[in-house]
Design a protein around this motif. Structure first.
Motif, PDB file in Angstrom:
ATOM      1  N   ARG A  32      30.753  54.402  11.303  1.00 38.95           N
ATOM      2  CA  ARG A  32      30.804  55.363  10.088  1.00 38.95           C
ATOM      3  C   ARG A  32      29.710  55.001   9.096  1.00 38.95           C
ATOM      4  NH1 ARG A  32      33.798  59.320   7.943  1.00 38.95           N
ATOM      5  NH2 ARG A  32      35.480  59.275   9.516  1.00 38.95           N
ATOM      6  N   ASP A 197      29.503  63.248  10.967  1.00 43.75           N
ATOM      7  CA  ASP A 197      30.157  63.345   9.931  1.00 43.75           C
ATOM      8  C   ASP A 197      29.820  64.215   8.933  1.00 43.75           C
ATOM      9  OD1 ASP A 197      32.528  61.274  10.564  1.00 43.75           O
ATOM     10  OD2 ASP A 197      31.140  59.896  10.186  1.00 43.75           O
ATOM     11  N   ARG A 213      34.660  65.724  11.449  1.00 40.55           N
ATOM     12  CA  ARG A 213      33.873  64.792  12.584  1.00 40.55           C
ATOM     13  C   ARG A 213      33.649  65.688  13.749  1.00 40.55           C
ATOM     14  NH1 ARG A 213      33.693  58.506  14.184  1.00 40.55           N
ATOM     15  NH2 ARG A 213      32.499  58.712  12.159  1.00 40.55           N
TER      16      ARG A 213
END
Length: 243
Positions: A32, A197, A213
């Motif tokens: 992430r 994202d 997502r």
């Protein structure tokens, strides 16, 4: 490498980042690269990262540690800072401190780590602001003339943003613009990859109002990509050569 983009629009902010960090014949990693910090109804801060994973992860960890410190002050915690400008200063100083420490350890083998960040957010009673923080810790701010910021592999996705994005662009059109910008980058650079994202911060909400997502094979994203390709091919055929 990575690709991250943020739009500063009159109705809110649109943020998008990929998650690929390493691409090779037999090794692909995903992490992430979009992080949110908030005090509900009081402030929201989003940070997108690109570059050295060790530098960016250490920077985010230090920012989180400062938030959780019982002795935190407006000079050290982004959730206590009196303005988004001060938030950008704290992030920049933390990023530079991490990079400087790592460079001292890595310079003996010729390796150096660096990262850049998009810092976006709003505090209650203030305006939305968005900054590009450079590896050296200095930063610039998105403006009405240039209402978007990119980090990482930005060149492939920039043309559509230059042509489409204006401060008055709607949030829905902003989402289309960043997703098609990402689609162009995915097609041209293997170091950028799914999943993605996506986050929306509506003006004065002081929270992330939409987050999603997008996984590889997502039907909606694939349909958008195919429709964009079709429109480009049709438009190309209609253009006549210069006489």
């Amino acid at each position: 490498m990575t690709y991250g983009v943020g739009l500063l629009l009159r109705d809110g902010m649109v943020l998008l980042s990929d998650t690929r960090t390493n691409a090779g014949i037999d090794h692909i990693s995903s992490y992430r690269k979009m992080f949110h910090f908030a005090v509900a109804g009081e402030r929201v801060i989003s940070i997108l990262t690109a570059g050295s994973l060790s530098v960016s992860q250490a920077t985010i960890a230090r920012l989180q540690e400062a938030i959780e410190d019982p002795d935190a002050t407006p000079e050290t915690s982004i959730l206590l800072a009196p303005s988004m400008l001060k938030v950008a200063e704290i992030v920049g100083a933390t990023l530079w401190s991490v990079r400087e420490a790592m460079d001292r350890r890595l310079h003996t083998n010729g390796s150096f780590g660096q990262a850049s960040m998009i810092v976006a957010g709003q505090r209650l009673g203030g305006v939305m602001r968005m900054f590009l923080v450079y590896p050296e810790g200095n930063f610039i701010e998105a403006t009405e003339d240039t209402p978007f910021i990119q980090i990482g592999e930005h060149k492939y996705g920039k043309p559509i943003l230059d042509r489409i994005v204006r401060p008055e662009t709607s949030l829905s059109d902003g989402q289309k613009a960043v997703l098609l910008s990402m689609d162009s980058t995915l097609r041209s650079n293997l170091s950028v990859g799914m999943p993605l994202d996506l986050a929306i911060i509506e003006r004065d909400a002081c929270r992330v109002t939409h987050e999603r997502r997008i996984e590889a094979g997502d039907d909606d994203f694939r349909a958008m990509s195919e429709a964009w390709s079709s429109v480009l091919r049709d438009g190309f055929k209609k253009i006549t050569l210069l006489s």
